[in-house]
Design a protein around this motif. Structure first.
Motif, PDB file in Angstrom:
ATOM      1  N   VAL A  21      41.137  62.757  14.462  1.00  0.00           N
ATOM      2  CA  VAL A  21      42.367  62.000  14.201  1.00  0.00           C
ATOM      3  C   VAL A  21      43.476  61.832  15.238  1.00  0.00           C
ATOM      4  N   PHE A  22      43.795  62.690  15.840  1.00  0.00           N
ATOM      5  CA  PHE A  22      44.937  62.763  16.778  1.00  0.00           C
ATOM      6  C   PHE A  22      44.282  61.713  18.045  1.00  0.00           C
ATOM      7  N   LEU A  23      43.040  62.118  18.246  1.00  0.00           N
ATOM      8  CA  LEU A  23      42.486  61.111  19.364  1.00  0.00           C
ATOM      9  C   LEU A  23      42.618  59.554  18.887  1.00  0.00           C
ATOM     10  N   ALA A  24      42.386  59.367  17.638  1.00  0.00           N
ATOM     11  CA  ALA A  24      42.498  57.873  17.240  1.00  0.00           C
ATOM     12  C   ALA A  24      43.830  57.322  17.276  1.00  0.00           C
ATOM     13  N   LEU A  25      44.969  58.161  17.014  1.00  0.00           N
ATOM     14  CA  LEU A  25      46.180  57.902  16.973  1.00  0.00           C
ATOM     15  C   LEU A  25      46.776  57.868  18.528  1.00  0.00           C
ATOM     16  N   VAL A  26      46.193  58.714  19.194  1.00  0.00           N
ATOM     17  CA  VAL A  26      46.564  58.271  20.828  1.00  0.00           C
ATOM     18  C   VAL A  26      46.212  57.077  21.404  1.00  0.00           C
ATOM     19  N   LEU A  27      45.031  56.507  20.784  1.00  0.00           N
ATOM     20  CA  LEU A  27      44.628  55.248  20.893  1.00  0.00           C
ATOM     21  C   LEU A  27      45.265  53.780  20.194  1.00  0.00           C
ATOM     22  N   LEU A  28      45.642  54.315  19.305  1.00  0.00           N
ATOM     23  CA  LEU A  28      46.204  53.254  18.428  1.00  0.00           C
ATOM     24  C   LEU A  28      47.618  53.086  18.281  1.00  0.00           C
ATOM     25  N   ASP A  29      48.326  54.275  18.559  1.00  0.00           N
ATOM     26  CA  ASP A  29      49.969  54.325  18.447  1.00  0.00           C
ATOM     27  C   ASP A  29      50.453  54.206  19.901  1.00  0.00           C
ATOM     28  N   ARG A  31      53.486  54.228  21.216  1.00  0.00           N
ATOM     29  CA  ARG A  31      54.752  54.920  21.456  1.00  0.00           C
ATOM     30  C   ARG A  31      54.396  56.001  22.610  1.00  0.00           C
ATOM     31  N   THR A  32      55.357  56.470  23.115  1.00  0.00           N
ATOM     32  CA  THR A  32      55.155  57.575  24.437  1.00  0.00           C
ATOM     33  C   THR A  32      56.383  58.267  24.206  1.00  0.00           C
ATOM     34  N   LEU A  33      56.209  59.482  24.889  1.00  0.00           N
ATOM     35  CA  LEU A  33      57.288  60.598  25.043  1.00  0.00           C
ATOM     36  C   LEU A  33      57.175  61.063  26.425  1.00  0.00           C
ATOM     37  N   ASP A  34      58.222  61.036  27.351  1.00  0.00           N
ATOM     38  CA  ASP A  34      58.113  61.480  28.633  1.00  0.00           C
ATOM     39  C   ASP A  34      57.073  60.932  29.310  1.00  0.00           C
ATOM     40  N   TRP A  39      50.910  61.103  20.771  1.00  0.00           N
ATOM     41  CA  TRP A  39      49.915  61.929  20.063  1.00  0.00           C
ATOM     42  C   TRP A  39      49.170  62.856  20.909  1.00  0.00           C
ATOM     43  N   VAL A  40      49.441  63.004  22.215  1.00  0.00           N
ATOM     44  CA  VAL A  40      48.742  63.728  23.085  1.00  0.00           C
ATOM     45  C   VAL A  40      48.979  65.193  22.699  1.00  0.00           C
ATOM     46  N   LYS A  41      50.088  65.504  22.495  1.00  0.00           N
ATOM     47  CA  LYS A  41      50.534  66.982  22.419  1.00  0.00           C
ATOM     48  C   LYS A  41      49.931  67.365  21.147  1.00  0.00           C
ATOM     49  N   PRO A  42      49.890  66.806  19.894  1.00  0.00           N
ATOM     50  CA  PRO A  42      49.053  67.327  18.863  1.00  0.00           C
ATOM     51  C   PRO A  42      47.691  67.492  19.077  1.00  0.00           C
ATOM     52  N   LEU A  43      47.153  66.453  19.756  1.00  0.00           N
ATOM     53  CA  LEU A  43      45.659  66.399  20.218  1.00  0.00           C
ATOM     54  C   LEU A  43      45.352  67.730  21.089  1.00  0.00           C
ATOM     55  N   LYS A  44      46.356  68.169  22.186  1.00  0.00           N
ATOM     56  CA  LYS A  44      45.887  69.352  22.832  1.00  0.00           C
ATOM     57  C   LYS A  44      45.898  70.577  21.991  1.00  0.00           C
ATOM     58  N   PHE A  45      47.131  70.527  21.102  1.00  0.00           N
ATOM     59  CA  PHE A  45      46.932  72.045  20.298  1.00  0.00           C
ATOM     60  C   PHE A  45      45.990  71.837  19.289  1.00  0.00           C
ATOM     61  N   ALA A  46      45.597  70.870  18.728  1.00  0.00           N
ATOM     62  CA  ALA A  46      44.426  70.880  17.919  1.00  0.00           C
ATOM     63  C   ALA A  46      43.040  71.440  18.507  1.00  0.00           C
ATOM     64  N   VAL A  47      42.755  70.876  19.535  1.00  0.00           N
ATOM     65  CA  VAL A  47      41.690  71.232  20.502  1.00  0.00           C
ATOM     66  C   VAL A  47      41.642  72.626  20.782  1.00  0.00           C
ATOM     67  N   SER A  48      42.904  73.052  21.232  1.00  0.00           N
ATOM     68  CA  SER A  48      42.845  74.449  21.758  1.00  0.00           C
ATOM     69  C   SER A  48      42.976  75.457  20.737  1.00  0.00           C
ATOM     70  N   PHE A  49      43.454  75.126  19.502  1.00  0.00           N
ATOM     71  CA  PHE A  49      43.449  76.036  18.291  1.00  0.00           C
ATOM     72  C   PHE A  49      41.894  76.190  17.801  1.00  0.00           C
ATOM     73  N   GLN A  91      56.803  66.354  14.108  1.00  0.00           N
ATOM     74  CA  GLN A  91      57.779  65.933  15.277  1.00  0.00           C
ATOM     75  C   GLN A  91      57.180  64.833  16.128  1.00  0.00           C
ATOM     76  N   ALA A  92      55.850  64.732  16.337  1.00  0.00           N
ATOM     77  CA  ALA A  92      55.349  63.481  17.052  1.00  0.00           C
ATOM     78  C   ALA A  92      55.409  62.273  16.186  1.00  0.00           C
ATOM     79  N   ALA A  93      55.326  62.309  14.787  1.00  0.00           N
ATOM     80  CA  ALA A  93      55.337  61.238  14.029  1.00  0.00           C
ATOM     81  C   ALA A  93      56.979  60.846  14.077  1.00  0.00           C
TER      82      ALA A  93
END
Length: 302
Positions: A21-29, A31-34, A39-49, A91-93
Motif C-alpha cells: 500500500v505504501f509503495l503505491a502511495l509513493v508512486l501516486l502521491d 507530495r514530498t518532505l525534505d 510515503w517513503v518513511k512509512p514504506l521503510k518502516f513497514a518493510v523493516s518491521f 504524520q505522513a498523511a
C-alpha cells in the motif's frame, strides 16, 4: 515441532500488505518532505518491521523454556510496532515529520507517544534477547548464529538512542528533539530511497546495519549449509560454527565502523583514509579468521 508466535506472524503479514500500500502511495502521491516522497518513511518502516517481526517469530519458536514470558515479549513487540507504524503513517498523511517533531502540541504529543513505544520495544527486545541467547540450540552453528545475531541486533536498535541524546556535531532544528545526522542539519541531500545523508554522518546507517544482523547471519549459516553439499570441508558442524563466529565478529566490527564513521560527521559514500584503513583491517582480519578456521580443519583431517 516449532510453535510460531501467532501475533508476530499476523503482524508480519500486515506489514507486508502495508508495504504494498505504501509503495503505491509513493508512486501516486506527489507530495514530498525534505526532498523525498512523503510515503517513503512509512514504506521503510513497514518493510523493516515485516522482516523484524518474522525473525522474532522464528527466534521465539526456538525457546524451550519460559514460553509464557516469550509470548508476552513477542506480543509487546507487536503492540509497539503497530503504534509506531500507525503514528508514522498518520504524520505522513498530514505531511508532517514524525520523528523528533515538537512543532505543535499535536506533533509533540505524537513524538512523546512514539518515544514511549520505542522505549517499550527496546525493553521487550532486550528481555527476549536474553531469553534466546541463554539457551543452547540444536547445534553449534545455530547456537552461535542466534546469539551473535541477537546481540548485534540489540546493539543496533539501541544505537538509535544516540539520535536523541545530542552527540557532538549534531544540529537540532528549532522545535525538534533529535536529529539523524552529525556535522550537518537534517533534511539535506541523501541517498535514494533510504535518505542517508551524503554530506554528513548519519546515525541511521549503524541502526540499520546492526538491526538486520538478525536476518543476515542466519542467511549466512543457511548458505554454508547449502554449500556443504558441494564442498566437503563445510560438512563438519565445527567448521561452519567457526565460520559463523568469524562472520558474526566481522559483522559486529562493520556495525561499529559505520557508527564511528557517522559520529565523526563523515558520509558513508565519502570515507576518509582512516575509515578505509579500518575497513581494510576488518576485511583482512575476517579473511584471516576464515582461512584459519578452514586450515585447522584440514590439519585435523590429516
Amino acid at each position: 515441532m516449532l510453535r510460531w508466535h501467532r501475533p508476530l506472524m499476523l503482524f508480519t503479514a500486515a506489514m507486508t500488505a502495508l508495504s504494498v500500500v505504501f509503495l503505491a502511495l509513493v508512486l501516486l502521491d506527489p507530495r514530498t518532505l525534505d526532498g523525498f516522497p512523503i510515503w517513503v518513511k512509512p514504506l521503510k518502516f513497514a518493510v523493516s518491521f515485516a522482516l523484524y517481526s518474522f525473525t522474532w517469530a522464528w527466534l521465539l519458536s526456538l525457546r524451550h523454556r519460559a514460553g509464557r514470558v516469550s509470548w508476552w515479549m513477542g506480543t509487546v513487540l507487536v503492540g509497539a510496532g503497530v503504534i509506531e507504524v500507525a503514528l508514522i503513517a498518520f504524520q505522513a498523511a498530514r505531511g508532517r515529520h514524525s520523528h523528533f517533531n515538537e512543532s505543535t502540541p499535536l506533533d509533540g504529543a505524537i513524538w512523546i507517544a512514539m518515544g514511549a513505544t520505542i522505549g517499550l520495544l527496546m525493553i521487550a527486545n532486550l528481555v527476549a534477547a536474553i531469553l534466546v541467547i541463554t539457551e543452547r540450540q540444536t547445534d553449534l552453528v545455530n547456537t552461535w548464529t542466534v546469539r551473535l545475531g541477537v546481540v548485534i541486533s540489540t546493539l543496533g536498535i539501541s544505537s538509535g538512542g544516540l539520535m536523541v541524546t545530542g552527540v557532538p556535531g549534531q544540529t537540532w532544528a528549532e522545535n525538534f528533539a533529535g536529529a539523524h545526522t552529525v556535522g550537518v542539519a537534517d533534511g539535506g541531500p541523501g541517498l535514494p530511497l533510504v535518505g542517508w545523508s551524503t554530506e554528513g554522518g548519519d546515525l541511521r546507517i549503524a541502526h540499520f546495519v546492526g538491526m538486520h544482523a538478525l536476518q543476515l547471519l542466519p542467511l549466512f549459516a543457511m548458505l554454508l549449509a547449502a554449500l556443504s553439499a558441494r564442498w566437503a570441508v563445510l560438512r563438519a558442524e565445527e567448521v561452519r560454527a567457526r565460520l559463523v563466529l568469524v562472520a558474526g565478529l566481522a559483522y559486529g566490527g562493520l556495525f561499529l565502523l559505520v557508527l564511528w564513521q557517522a559520529l565523526r560527521g563523515q558520509p558513508l559514500i565519502r570515507p576518509d583514509a582512516l575509515t578505509l584503513a579500518a575497513l581494510g583491517a576488518l576485511v583482512v582480519a575476517a579473511l584471516g579468521g576464515a582461512a584459519t578456521a578452514l586450515r585447522r580443519t584440514r590439519e585435523v583431517a590429516q
